[in-house]
Each structure stands twice: as structure tokens, then as C-alpha cells.
Design a protein around this motif. Structure first.
Motif, short mmCIF file in Angstrom:
data_model
loop_
_atom_site.label_atom_id
_atom_site.label_comp_id
_atom_site.label_asym_id
_atom_site.label_seq_id
_atom_site.Cartn_x
_atom_site.Cartn_y
_atom_site.Cartn_z
N SER A 1 -4.34 -2.84 10.16
CA SER A 1 -4.88 -2.08 11.29
C SER A 1 -6.39 -1.90 11.16
O SER A 1 -7.12 -1.96 12.16
CB SER A 1 -4.19 -0.73 11.40
OG SER A 1 -2.83 -0.90 11.72
N THR B 1 3.98 -1.10 1.45
CA THR B 1 4.09 -1.66 2.80
C THR B 1 3.20 -0.92 3.76
O THR B 1 2.49 -1.53 4.58
CB THR B 1 5.55 -1.63 3.27
OG1 THR B 1 6.34 -2.42 2.40
CG2 THR B 1 5.69 -2.13 4.70
N ARG B 2 3.19 0.40 3.68
CA ARG B 2 2.34 1.18 4.58
C ARG B 2 0.86 0.95 4.29
O ARG B 2 0.03 0.97 5.21
CB ARG B 2 2.73 2.65 4.49
CG ARG B 2 4.09 2.88 5.13
CD ARG B 2 4.59 4.28 5.01
NE ARG B 2 5.89 4.38 5.66
CZ ARG B 2 6.87 5.16 5.25
NH1 ARG B 2 6.70 5.92 4.18
NH2 ARG B 2 8.02 5.19 5.89
N LEU B 3 0.54 0.73 3.04
CA LEU B 3 -0.84 0.40 2.69
C LEU B 3 -1.24 -0.95 3.29
O LEU B 3 -2.34 -1.10 3.83
CB LEU B 3 -1.01 0.40 1.17
CG LEU B 3 -2.44 0.30 0.65
CD1 LEU B 3 -3.28 1.49 1.12
CD2 LEU B 3 -2.43 0.23 -0.87
N GLU B 4 -0.33 -1.92 3.22
CA GLU B 4 -0.59 -3.22 3.87
C GLU B 4 -0.80 -3.04 5.37
O GLU B 4 -1.71 -3.63 5.96
CB GLU B 4 0.58 -4.17 3.66
CG GLU B 4 0.72 -4.72 2.27
CD GLU B 4 1.93 -5.63 2.17
OE1 GLU B 4 1.79 -6.83 2.49
OE2 GLU B 4 3.01 -5.13 1.79
N ASP B 5 0.05 -2.22 6.00
CA ASP B 5 -0.08 -1.95 7.43
C ASP B 5 -1.44 -1.32 7.74
O ASP B 5 -2.09 -1.67 8.73
CB ASP B 5 1.03 -1.03 7.92
CG ASP B 5 2.40 -1.69 7.92
OD1 ASP B 5 2.48 -2.93 7.85
OD2 ASP B 5 3.41 -0.95 7.97
N ALA B 6 -1.86 -0.38 6.89
CA ALA B 6 -3.14 0.28 7.11
C ALA B 6 -4.30 -0.71 6.99
O ALA B 6 -5.25 -0.67 7.78
CB ALA B 6 -3.32 1.43 6.11
N LEU C 1 7.80 1.26 -0.05
CA LEU C 1 7.36 1.78 1.25
C LEU C 1 5.87 2.12 1.23
O LEU C 1 5.15 1.83 2.19
CB LEU C 1 8.18 3.01 1.65
CG LEU C 1 9.62 2.75 2.04
CD1 LEU C 1 10.37 4.06 2.18
CD2 LEU C 1 9.70 1.94 3.33
N ALA C 2 5.41 2.72 0.14
CA ALA C 2 3.99 3.07 0.04
C ALA C 2 3.13 1.81 0.11
O ALA C 2 2.11 1.79 0.81
CB ALA C 2 3.74 3.83 -1.26
N GLU D 1 10.58 4.02 -2.63
CA GLU D 1 9.41 4.76 -2.16
C GLU D 1 8.12 4.03 -2.52
O GLU D 1 7.18 4.00 -1.73
CB GLU D 1 9.42 6.19 -2.71
CG GLU D 1 10.45 7.09 -2.07
CD GLU D 1 11.89 6.80 -2.48
OE1 GLU D 1 12.11 6.15 -3.52
OE2 GLU D 1 12.79 7.22 -1.74
#
Length: 74
Positions: A64, A56-61, A53-54, A50
Motif C-alpha cells: 500500500s 502478511t500485514r506488513l507485506e500488505d502495508a 499474520l503479522a 500470529e
């Protein structure tokens, strides 16, 4: 759905290097803010799926957010 144009592919996939110093400063500030938040996540959570994943999603944000700033509108 309309066909994706060559201009749209260029907008999505070409490197867009900002030349405006204010934009570069904004990007540097955003990167620092996201990095601080990443450190908060690492400090506050155990190393597990988790957490990964957090981050990775922060990198994606971040990616973007940068794209929203530097990609030219069509």
C-alpha cells in the motif's frame, strides 16, 4: 457510489514503474526498512499463526505504501 472508470482501473491495476531515481531510492529504502521490521518480528515472536499474520500485514502495508507513491492521481 460512483461507477469505477477505466482510468481508475488502470491506476489500480497497471504496473507503475518509477522513472525518477529519487523515487526509486525512496522505494528501495522503504523496502529495506520494512524488511528490517520483518526480521524484528521473526526474532521477537515464535513461529505461529500470529507471526504469519503479522508478516502478511506488513507485506500488505509495504504494498500500500508503494502504491501510494507510484500510482498517479486521477
Amino acid at each position: 457510489m460512483p461507477a469505477i472508470t477505466a482510468a481508475e482501473l488502470d491506476r489500480r491495476f497497471d504496473l507503475h514503474t518509477p522513472t525518477d531515481p529519487a523515487v526509486r531510492d525512496t522505494l528501495d529504502s522503504l523496502r529495506a526498512d520494512f524488511k528490517r521490521l520483518a526480521q524484528v518480528i521473526v526474532d521477537a515472536t515464535p513461529a505461529n499463526r500470529e507471526q504469519s499474520l503479522a508478516l502478511t500485514r506488513l507485506e500488505d502495508a509495504l504494498q500500500s505504501t508503494i502504491a501510494a507513491i507510484v500510482r498517479p492521481a486521477i
